[in-house]
Motif scaffolding. Structure first.
Motif, PDB file in Angstrom:
ATOM      1  N   TRP A 466       1.324  -1.607  -0.051  1.00  0.00           N
ATOM      2  CA  TRP A 466       0.067   0.188   0.063  1.00  0.00           C
ATOM      3  C   TRP A 466       1.088   1.244   0.220  1.00  0.00           C
ATOM      4  N   LEU A 475      -5.848  -2.281  -2.318  1.00  0.00           N
ATOM      5  CA  LEU A 475      -4.899  -2.639  -1.197  1.00  0.00           C
ATOM      6  C   LEU A 475      -4.768  -2.688  -0.026  1.00  0.00           C
ATOM      7  N   LYS A 476      -5.932  -0.196   0.215  1.00  0.00           N
ATOM      8  CA  LYS A 476      -5.732  -0.204   1.413  1.00  0.00           C
ATOM      9  C   LYS A 476      -6.749  -0.822   2.675  1.00  0.00           C
TER      10      LYS A 476
END
Length: 630
Positions: A466, A475-476
């Motif tokens: 991230w 990704l977060k």
């Protein structure tokens, strides 16, 4: 002074169950006595006396005691069906029932148990004696059959020997009769070729089986023999000697009818009936074996030494015995450790098998088609041909992730990260550059660590990914999910420790906390079902088992460490959960539903695990018996 242990109990109309925490005591220290009206349990410094309200059947097959996860579970079958509403006999707690009465009641119950055990021992002895007698009878019958077979064989051999003697006596009588009549029995030389062995034996048998040879010769044959016989002895001659010797009139050049002549291996074809073939044509000379001096024998051929070359193989087993798919899978999995193996290096037959770029492209095509093992071979060959081909190493890690080999995926990601950190110039032509290459490696390694249940380090990898792309919402979200799973996993591990130490209630609380944080953490749901079963909270156990089985059946609906679909470990998870649910249903009197669960588990257990299958089959039979009693 022993301490009084604690316990919980539940009952149905037919079953009474006790749950006794052992407080970290060893199972071997438990001493249990169960009679029809009295149960006594002692372990280490604890002692439990239970004077039962009603009578139980201490010899019923459905009764059993099991120690699991630090908890002793006792199940007994009631003699009289019905709900007691209380565990111990009336008057014990209030003191209206005196100690003498309690002692007498216990002693009477124990005496009945002793009598029953003595009767069982006697029956066991009788069964053992009867089995031994049966074995003796079988052995005697076998020996008698062997003796009879030997006697029959002796009788057969004796009969055969007597028949041969009588046949020989008949031959001697015939020869004596011929000599008395003045017949000359000619003797053959080696130069004479007799009739074929098979036909000659027929002729021999024809004349040996009869007492009088003349009975098998008609009048015309007798007249012919009388006309052609050189000795003038009439019809006593069987064959014409002059025909055999090509017209010779010398009786000494004939042959006699003996066994050696009839059994000769050099017999020619003749017509059935014993007639000899005509003499060989003029000019053909028949040489006796004794006259061969070896001068005409050709010299032996020159010897030549021949050597055989076999195709070299990585596995030292014959090709007809080797399991080719297994060997290919082994090579695919161990290719990174076989860089210097000579046979593998010799597999490159042309430039297409040694060009790393071509091999990497071939691996990409195989990966897209779902042939991950072949793709691993192609990527491995590309990396062996050029250790700077880091994209091939990264893609091989993705293949290992697809086939359920997370440990190998992590190893390839570690190698690729190490080399690319030391030599970042190798990634100058890679799309996305160093950052894009590392992002893929962190995501793949984090996913592999998640599959192994290592959520804390998986969260670190997703955090690094991230950081390389802060704009990615996915990704977060994945990073936050890994953090949550790490927290849930830690709470679930604490629950496992409590359950192993016999602290069932505390384990249930921790499992519930983990499930509240993530309802799809299937291992926490399944383990809570086991703890609820130990506490006797059967309805809640059934609910958790249903939820766990639904998650295991629906791919993508679970979180936490879950074995891959089709694996043996995932199948074992399903079997354990189904058995827990069946057990809980049987305790609530739902025997038909419990039978279905145990039969389902029996179908899932492989054929080779006979011990588990036999245990499940016995449980099914017992449940069916209880179902019939309802």
């Amino acid at each position: 002074m022993p301490l009084t242990g604690d316990y919980t109990w539940t009952e149905t109309a037919t079953i009474l169950k006790l749950t006794i925490p052992l407080h970290n005591s060893a199972p071997s220290s438990v001493d249990l006595v169960c009679s029809s009206l009295f149960i006594k349990v002692s372990f280490e410094q604890y002692l439990i006396h239970i004077d039962l309200h009603g009578q139980v059947d201490d010899g019923q097959k459905g009764s059993k005691a099991v120690v699991k996860n630090g908890v002793l579970s006792i199940k007994v079958v009631k003699v009289d069906k019905g709900v007691w509403g209380r565990l111990e006999v009336e008057g014990k707690e209030s003191g209206s029932l005196s100690k003498q009465d309690l002692s007498a009641r216990r002693e009477e119950s124990l005496e009945k148990m002793r009598s029953k055990l003595d009767a069982m021992h006697e029956r066991a002895k009788e069964v053992k004696i009867e089995e031994e007698r049966g074995q003796v009878r079988k052995q005697m019958a076998l020996e008698q059959a062997e003796r009879q077979a030997i006697d029959d064989l002796k009788a057969t051999e004796k009969e055969k020997a007597e028949r041969e003697v009588y046949e020989r006596f008949n031959e001697i009588k015939v020869e004596e009769a011929k000599k008395a009549a003045g017949a000359v029995v000619p003797k053959a030389e080696k130069v004479v070729k007799f009739a074929p062995k098979k036909e000659a034996k027929k002729a021999k048998k024809k004349y040996e089986d009869d007492d009088d040879f003349d009975d098998d010769i008609d009048m015309e044959e007798e007249e012919e023999n009388q006309e052609t016989s050189p000795s003038g002895s009439g019809g006593d001659e069987i064959w014409d000697i002059s025909e055999v010797q090509g017209g010779s009139e010398n009786p000494s050049e004939g042959f006699d009818l003996d066994r050696d002549a009839l059994d000769d291996d050099d017999i020619d074809e003749e017509e059935e009936g014993g007639a000899m073939p005509p003499a060989p044509p003029a000019g053909d000379e028949i040489v006796d074996d004794d006259e061969l001096d070896g001068s005409d024998v050709p010299a032996p051929r020159n010897s030549v030494r021949t050597t055989f070359k076999y195709t070299p193989r990585l596995f030292k087993t014959p090709a007809r015995e080797s399991t080719i798919p297994t060997e290919k899978e082994f090579v695919a999995k161990n290719r990174p450790h076989l860089h210097n193996h000579g046979l593998l290096n010799k597999e490159a037959l042309d430039v297409s098998e040694s060009d790393p770029t071509w091999l990497k492209g071939k691996g990409d095509d195989l990966f897209r088609n779902g042939d991950y093992l072949s793709a691993i071979n192609a990527y491995s060959s590309a990396y062996e041909a050029s250790p700077t081909m880091l994209p091939a190493l990264s893609n091989r890690a993705a293949c290992y992730l697809k086939i359920g080999e997370p440990a190998r995926c992590i190893a390839d990601c570690d190698d690729a990260l190490r080399v690319s950190t030391e030599k970042q110039g190798l990634l100058a032509d890679v799309p996305g550059g160093v950052g894009g290459f590392w992002l893929k490696l962190f995501v793949r390694r984090g996913t592999a660590r998640c599959q192994l249940g290592d959520f804390a380090t998986a969260a670190e990898d997703y955090k690094k990914a991230w950081d390389l792309n802060k704009a990615s919402v996915d990704l977060k979200n994945d990073f936050e999910k890994m953090e949550r799973l790490a927290a849930v996993s830690e709470i679930k591990k604490k629950g496992d420790a409590k359950l192993g130490g016999g602290e069932v209630e505390e384990a249930v609380e921790l499992y519930s906390e983990a499930v509240e944080m993530d309802k799809r953490f299937v291992s926490a749901v399944s383990n809570r079902a086991g703890a609820l079963l130990a506490m006797g909270r059967f309805d809640e156990c059934i609910e958790d088992c249903d939820a766990a089985l639904d998650m295991l059946a629906n791919l993508g609906s679970t979180s936490g460490p879950v074995p891959p679909p089709g694996s043996d470990k995932r199948r074992d998870w399903v079997i354990a959960t189904v058995c827990r649910r069946g057990k809980a249903k049987s305790e609530t009197g739902k025997y038909s539903d419990a039978v279905k669960d145990f039969e389902m588990a029996l179908k899932l257990v492989p054929e080779g695990r006979t011990k588990v299958r036999d245990s499940l089959a016995n449980d099914v039979e017992k449940l069916k018996e209880l179902q019939e009693l309802q």
